[in-house]
Design a protein around this motif. Structure first.
Motif, PDB file in Angstrom:
ATOM      1  N   VAL A 169       0.831  -1.203   0.000  1.00 56.80           N
ATOM      2  CA  VAL A 169       0.000   0.000   0.000  1.00 56.80           C
ATOM      3  C   VAL A 169       0.873   1.264   0.000  1.00 56.80           C
ATOM      4  N   ALA A 170       1.961   1.218   0.770  1.00 58.04           N
ATOM      5  CA  ALA A 170       2.857   2.379   0.795  1.00 58.04           C
ATOM      6  C   ALA A 170       3.439   2.634  -0.592  1.00 58.04           C
ATOM      7  N   VAL A 171       3.823   1.551  -1.279  1.00 57.63           N
ATOM      8  CA  VAL A 171       4.414   1.708  -2.618  1.00 57.63           C
ATOM      9  C   VAL A 171       3.376   2.254  -3.604  1.00 57.63           C
ATOM     10  N   ILE A 172       2.164   1.677  -3.576  1.00 54.16           N
ATOM     11  CA  ILE A 172       1.118   2.175  -4.488  1.00 54.16           C
ATOM     12  C   ILE A 172       0.831   3.647  -4.192  1.00 54.16           C
ATOM     13  N   ASN A 173       0.819   3.984  -2.904  1.00 50.34           N
ATOM     14  CA  ASN A 173       0.574   5.371  -2.532  1.00 50.34           C
ATOM     15  C   ASN A 173       1.644   6.318  -3.048  1.00 50.34           C
ATOM     16  N   VAL A 174       2.889   5.866  -3.037  1.00 48.99           N
ATOM     17  CA  VAL A 174       3.965   6.726  -3.528  1.00 48.99           C
ATOM     18  C   VAL A 174       3.690   7.090  -4.990  1.00 48.99           C
ATOM     19  N   VAL A 175       3.317   6.097  -5.785  1.00 52.96           N
ATOM     20  CA  VAL A 175       3.080   6.348  -7.204  1.00 52.96           C
ATOM     21  C   VAL A 175       1.793   7.161  -7.397  1.00 52.96           C
ATOM     22  N   MET A 176       0.673   6.638  -6.873  1.00 49.28           N
ATOM     23  CA  MET A 176      -0.601   7.299  -7.127  1.00 49.28           C
ATOM     24  C   MET A 176      -0.705   8.633  -6.386  1.00 49.28           C
ATOM     25  N   GLY A 177      -0.194   8.682  -5.158  1.00 56.18           N
ATOM     26  CA  GLY A 177      -0.265   9.924  -4.387  1.00 56.18           C
ATOM     27  C   GLY A 177       0.517  11.040  -5.066  1.00 56.18           C
ATOM     28  N   THR A 178       1.716  10.702  -5.567  1.00 52.51           N
ATOM     29  CA  THR A 178       2.519  11.711  -6.253  1.00 52.51           C
ATOM     30  C   THR A 178       1.817  12.150  -7.544  1.00 52.51           C
ATOM     31  N   LEU A 179       1.245  11.166  -8.233  1.00 56.12           N
ATOM     32  CA  LEU A 179       0.549  11.489  -9.487  1.00 56.12           C
ATOM     33  C   LEU A 179      -0.651  12.409  -9.212  1.00 56.12           C
ATOM     34  N   ILE A 180      -1.416  12.086  -8.161  1.00 51.45           N
ATOM     35  CA  ILE A 180      -2.580  12.926  -7.831  1.00 51.45           C
ATOM     36  C   ILE A 180      -2.134  14.321  -7.401  1.00 51.45           C
ATOM     37  N   ALA A 181      -1.086  14.374  -6.586  1.00 48.34           N
ATOM     38  CA  ALA A 181      -0.579  15.680  -6.160  1.00 48.34           C
ATOM     39  C   ALA A 181      -0.144  16.500  -7.371  1.00 48.34           C
ATOM     40  N   TRP A 182       0.501  15.825  -8.308  1.00 47.70           N
ATOM     41  CA  TRP A 182       0.952  16.500  -9.536  1.00 47.70           C
ATOM     42  C   TRP A 182      -0.240  17.102 -10.275  1.00 47.70           C
ATOM     43  N   VAL A 183      -1.270  16.278 -10.471  1.00 46.03           N
ATOM     44  CA  VAL A 183      -2.452  16.747 -11.201  1.00 46.03           C
ATOM     45  C   VAL A 183      -3.113  17.907 -10.452  1.00 46.03           C
ATOM     46  N   LEU A 184      -3.161  17.812  -9.120  1.00 45.60           N
ATOM     47  CA  LEU A 184      -3.808  18.878  -8.349  1.00 45.60           C
ATOM     48  C   LEU A 184      -3.019  20.179  -8.398  1.00 45.60           C
ATOM     49  N   VAL A 185      -1.699  20.078  -8.533  1.00 42.84           N
ATOM     50  CA  VAL A 185      -0.893  21.307  -8.534  1.00 42.84           C
ATOM     51  C   VAL A 185      -0.714  21.860  -9.949  1.00 42.84           C
ATOM     52  N   ARG A 186      -0.453  20.977 -10.923  1.00 42.25           N
ATOM     53  CA  ARG A 186      -0.041  21.471 -12.237  1.00 42.25           C
ATOM     54  C   ARG A 186      -1.171  21.523 -13.259  1.00 42.25           C
ATOM     55  N   ASP A 187      -2.238  20.757 -13.044  1.00 38.76           N
ATOM     56  CA  ASP A 187      -3.299  20.685 -14.038  1.00 38.76           C
ATOM     57  C   ASP A 187      -4.413  21.659 -13.645  1.00 38.76           C
ATOM     58  N   ARG A 188      -5.227  22.021 -14.612  1.00 39.44           N
ATOM     59  CA  ARG A 188      -6.409  22.845 -14.314  1.00 39.44           C
ATOM     60  C   ARG A 188      -7.591  22.222 -15.005  1.00 39.44           C
ATOM     61  N   PHE A 189      -8.649  21.972 -14.253  1.00 41.92           N
ATOM     62  CA  PHE A 189      -9.866  21.453 -14.860  1.00 41.92           C
ATOM     63  C   PHE A 189     -11.028  21.803 -13.950  1.00 41.92           C
ATOM     64  N   PRO A 190     -12.228  21.861 -14.509  1.00 48.62           N
ATOM     65  CA  PRO A 190     -13.378  22.227 -13.672  1.00 48.62           C
ATOM     66  C   PRO A 190     -13.588  21.177 -12.580  1.00 48.62           C
ATOM     67  N   GLY A 191     -13.894  21.630 -11.389  1.00 48.43           N
ATOM     68  CA  GLY A 191     -14.138  20.715 -10.277  1.00 48.43           C
ATOM     69  C   GLY A 191     -12.875  20.330  -9.531  1.00 48.43           C
ATOM     70  N   LYS A 192     -11.741  20.965  -9.871  1.00 49.43           N
ATOM     71  CA  LYS A 192     -10.485  20.600  -9.209  1.00 49.43           C
ATOM     72  C   LYS A 192     -10.536  20.893  -7.710  1.00 49.43           C
ATOM     73  N   ALA A 193     -11.118  22.030  -7.345  1.00 50.57           N
ATOM     74  CA  ALA A 193     -11.177  22.385  -5.925  1.00 50.57           C
ATOM     75  C   ALA A 193     -11.959  21.339  -5.138  1.00 50.57           C
ATOM     76  N   LEU A 194     -13.015  20.814  -5.743  1.00 45.38           N
ATOM     77  CA  LEU A 194     -13.828  19.795  -5.078  1.00 45.38           C
ATOM     78  C   LEU A 194     -13.008  18.513  -4.883  1.00 45.38           C
ATOM     79  N   VAL A 195     -12.308  18.112  -5.948  1.00 42.98           N
ATOM     80  CA  VAL A 195     -11.468  16.912  -5.856  1.00 42.98           C
ATOM     81  C   VAL A 195     -10.426  17.092  -4.757  1.00 42.98           C
ATOM     82  N   ASP A 196      -9.839  18.285  -4.733  1.00 42.49           N
ATOM     83  CA  ASP A 196      -8.823  18.589  -3.734  1.00 42.49           C
ATOM     84  C   ASP A 196      -9.388  18.410  -2.320  1.00 42.49           C
ATOM     85  N   THR A 197     -10.613  18.884  -2.126  1.00 35.83           N
ATOM     86  CA  THR A 197     -11.247  18.752  -0.810  1.00 35.83           C
ATOM     87  C   THR A 197     -11.528  17.287  -0.475  1.00 35.83           C
TER      88      THR A 197
END
Lengths: 281, 262, 321
Positions: free
Chosen positions: A84-112
């Motif tokens: 789980v820790a390993v999967i989290n490293v990959v997916m968590g980093t990917l999600i953080a990346w999308v939340l910081v660098r990407d822009r799309f409608p509903g991003k604030a909701l996803v972030d919450t």
């Protein structure tokens, strides 16, 4: 460093100049009360568990921990938590990346929503996963009473850790560094691998460590989904619970102590990693 | 192109791990009509479970708020030997499994322990009753208020407080008129986190409560008990209430969270 | 390598930042893009580097159209205002980065990095991390890193902007000397006219997204094309409806032909230079005279004196509203 206030009776001769210029409020009574509260609720009970876990000596501790069902539960817990820790490293980093660098409608909701697993009671987490991945799964994906179900439950409750440790680092990351790498001839992938990733690694490690300690401690979310089959899907916390219910508190304490030791080892390791990282940074 | 791929992966992962499961239970709860939900939530046991949950949660929040503010002030405004140790010990509960918390409290304050024996003689039953559940809930939510306000107190510094002192304000006046307004939203954030955790605690409470239906049963225990007794609608209804409380507290914390650059 | 910027326009949202800008930068020169903040100079620099794509117009580097070329293919060296140091790499690895990307042989990289560290006087800091360097040292490291790949042009965005005054002056002189050694076509952005005049061969004045004037520093100072350029490049004051440099004003006790009477308000002694603040009619005016001249005149507040521009003074009609 001790404050002059602690030494009482205010002998002004020993007071350093800096302390005189900036008088500090002494901790006094408040500190006593805080320590008492912490001791009564946390330290004393935990000490009793650890004491009870080892009072029979190392041999008794070891044989309690290695009874077949507990040993299987501990192995499953550590293995699943590492995965789980390993999967989290990959997916968590990917999600953080999308939340910081990407822009799309509903991003604030996803972030919450990322924090929902922290706010949702674990038993409810287990129940909602059972609805989607249980016997009556609308996806026809029945993970109930399987180890995959355990992993899904642990992924759910640990989702926020890596996201929330990597996200602020990524936000604060100097974008000029990337542009400098571009102008020095590096392409996007090379820039990510050689410039961005090394700066994220400390946060990824600490997020993964926190997710791991949370996962080995997890109880509520696995209760319903795993079916608690000994030797198959029973995690350590559930194993301890079973021993408490059958009034075998001595061996429950031994397995608990084993869990505590692993958790503290990981946390101390993380602290060392962070200090090593900040010395350079 | 890579951008859309990453976005799709992230959103699909969240969809299947988080959004679909939680959405599905809310949908299934209300699928059978609102009346069933109301019936399920107004049974005697359900109402009692609400009351127990609220009682335990309020005690835990009050205790941890007083402790949290006090310790945060100690950590940021005073110096004493062992400060680093205290700081580290505050986070200890986060590393302990809820079941271990429950076991620890049973071993420390249960009927067959030394301390538990004294308390029993004094007519106080801790384990398998409300005080033990409060202790368990306080244990698991202990760091939340402290950790919410320490960074704000650190950032604020003590300049304003010292200015207030030079203007003649006493310790309590300084706290109430200068410090408290400065940490207000962080404190609110910490309290909401603590409340959400307290309302939703399951593992530690499951161990120390004895799970006595109609007496020490909290909402989370109610969800489990109903589900295992094949009363799925009641379990779903209570789970949905807890999920909505969680979402509500999330939205509140989003409003209260200290914002960047502010 | 010459840089030609032809008709470049760029908007951020609806705000135009560059309006049809054309600039020629001579091969081997050291050019300053000078202007107030928000004038578009940094954007122009980033367009030349390929870090921004212009909405219209072309950028030619050594006669080749580079407008659509990505920054990593342009072979420009870019130095950022806040250094953009790679925090996780040592000084040596920072400087080596561009060469490692190009997969040069290890021995060659080592030799080149040593050479560059010597050039920027950081040889004893090679194994430190950026966090352990001062601002000036970090800036020199960034410069060495940009020079390592032997860029066709070197671009510096407010290179000394984040440094304190003393270090700024040192690095300025040092950049000038470095340029004389390396001879790479260099463009730097600054809002400090003194810095531009001190370092550059050529100055391009940019404001409101337009080139206001370009030329050698002294030409710009002596023959400004507009009141804006005149006041941006040095002190000005208004005398008889015209803008004049304060050091071009003659102060005399007696009235002479073409002079205006003025009352002294304040006399400020700044060492060699003396600053005289006066009122002529209903206008405030100031003059910069030498210590000796001030002593001869024996100026006191309340005295009436006579002012006129020195015969060769450059003046422009004041753009009065």
């Amino acid at each position: 460093m001790s404050t002059p206030v602690l030494t009482q009776a205010g002998a002004p001769t020993g007071v350093p100049a800096s302390a005189r210029r900036r008088p500090r409020v002494g901790p006094g009574l408040g500190l006593g009360l805080a320590v008492l509260y912490l001791s009564l609720i946390v330290l004393f009970p935990l000490t009793v568990v650890a004491w009870k876990g080892v009072e029979g000596g190392a041999g008794a501790f070891w044989s309690a921990v290695t009874t077949p069902d507990s040993w299987a539960a501990l192995k499953l817990t550590l293995g699943a938590s590492a995965l789980v820790a390993v999967i989290n490293v990959v997916m968590g980093t990917l999600i953080a990346w999308v939340l910081v660098r990407d822009r799309f409608p509903g991003k604030a909701l996803v972030d919450t929503l990322i924090d929902l697993p922290f706010a949702l009671p674990t038993i409810v987490a287990g129940l909602v996963l059972l609805v989607l991945y249980g016997v009556k799964s609308p996806l026809h994906l029945n993970l109930a009473y399987t180890r995959a179900g355990v992993v899904i439950a642990l992924l759910f409750v640990t989702l926020p850790f890596v996201v929330r440790t990597v996200q602020p680092v990524l936000q604060e990351l100097d974008r000029d560094m990337e542009q400098a790498a571009f102008s020095l001839g590096a392409g996007p992938w090379l820039t990510f691998r050689r410039i961005i990733l090394p700066n994220l690694v400390p946060a990824m490690v600490s997020g993964a460590g926190l997710a791991f300690t949370r996962a080995i401690a997890e109880f509520g979310s696995t209760v319903l989904l795993s079916g608690n089959l000994p030797f198959k899907t029973q995690v350590a916390a559930v194993n301890i619970f079973g021993r408490i219910e059958s009034d075998d508190t001595a061996s429950a304490a031994a397995v608990s102590t084993a869990l505590l030791i692993v958790a503290f080892a990981v946390l101390i390791g993380l602290d060392l990693v962070q200090r090593w990282g900040s010395r350079r940074g | 192109m890579a951008k859309y791929l990453l976005r799709a992966i992230a959103l699909l992962y969240l969809l299947f791990l988080l959004i679909l499961p939680v959405g599905l239970i809310v949908w299934q709860t209300f699928g059978d009509g609102l009346q069933n939900v109301i019936d399920a939530l107004t049974s005697e046991e359900a109402i009692h479970a609400f009351q127990v949950t609220l009682q335990v949660a309020i005690w835990a929040v009050v205790l941890n708020t007083v402790f949290g503010v006090g310790v945060a002030l100690l950590l940021t405004r005073t110096n004493f030997p062992g400060k680093r140790l205290l700081n580290a010990l505050i986070d200890l509960p986060l590393a302990v499994s809820p079941v271990v918390v429950g076991l620890a409290l049973i071993l420390a304050y249960g009927r067959y322990s030394t301390v538990g024996g004294w308390l029993e003689n004094a007519g106080i039953q801790v384990i398998f009753s409300i005080p033990g559940m409060v202790l368990a809930t306080v244990f698991v939510s202990l760091p939340l208020v402290v950790r919410a306000i320490v960074p704000v107190l650190e950032e604020m510094g003590d300049d304003q407080e010292q200015a207030a002192r030079t203007l003649g304000a006493g310790g309590w006046q300084t706290f109430r008129r200068i410090t408290l307004p400065g940490i207000r939203s962080a404190l609110g954030y910490g309290i909401v986190l603590c409340l959400a955790r307290a309302l939703g605690e399951y593992g530690a409470v499951a161990v120390v409560s004895g799970k006595v239906v109609g007496e020490t049963q909290t909402l989370t225990l109610f969800v489990e008990e109903r589900y295992l007794n094949y009363e799925v609608p009641a379990a779903f209804a209570a789970a949905t209430v807890l999920a909505l409380l969680a979402v509500g507290s999330l939205l509140l914390t989003t409003l209260l969270r200290p914002k960047d650059g502010n | 390598m010459a840089i030609e910027v032809r008709g470049v326009s760029k908007s951020f949202g609806r705000t135009p930042v560059l309006k049809d800008v054309s600039v020629d930068i001579v091969s081997g020169s050291l050019t300053a893009l000078l202007g107030p903040s928000g004038g578009g100079k940094s954007t122009l620099l980033r367009v030349i580097a390929g870090l921004e794509v212009p909405d219209a117009g072309n950028v030619l580097i050594s006669g080749v159209d580079a407008t659509r070329l990505s920054p990593q293919r342009r072979n420009v060296g870019f130095v950022f205002q806040h250094y953009a140091a790679f925090k996780h790499l040592s000084v040596r690895r920072n400087v080596a980065f561009g060469l490692e990307i190009r997969k040069r042989p290890k021995a060659e990289i080592r030799a080149r990095v040593d050479e560059l560290l010597q050039l920027v006087h950081l040889e004893q800091f090679a194994d430190r991390y950026p966090a352990q360097l001062s601002g000036g040292q970090r800036q020199r490291m960034a410069l060495a890193r940009a020079l390592a790949v032997e860029p066709q042009v070197l671009l510096l965005d407010e290179p000394f902007g984040a440094l304190d005054a003393q270090v700024r002056k040192e690095l300025r002189t040092w950049l000038r000397r470095l340029h004389d050694e390396v001879h790479v076509t260099t463009v730097f952005v600054t809002h400090d006219q003194e810095e531009a005049m001190d370092v550059a061969d050529e100055i391009v004045v940019l404001a409101d997204g337009e080139v206001k004037q370009a030329g050698r520093p002294q030409d710009l100072y002596d023959n400004p094309a507009s009141p804006f350029v005149m006041s941006f490049l040095g002190p000005v004051t208004e005398l008889g409806g015209r803008l004049v440099r304060p050091h071009d004003i003659d102060v005399t006790a007696e009235s002479v032909e073409g002079s205006t009477a003025a009352v002294v308000n304040r006399v400020v002694h700044l060492g060699f230079e003396v600053r005289v603040e006066l009122t002529a009619g209903d206008r405030d005016v100031w003059a910069q005279i030498t210590r000796g001249a001030a002593g001869r005149l024996g100026l006191q507040p309340g005295d009436t004196v006579h002012l006129r521009p020195v015969p060769a003074a450059k003046s422009l009609a004041a753009a009065d509203a």
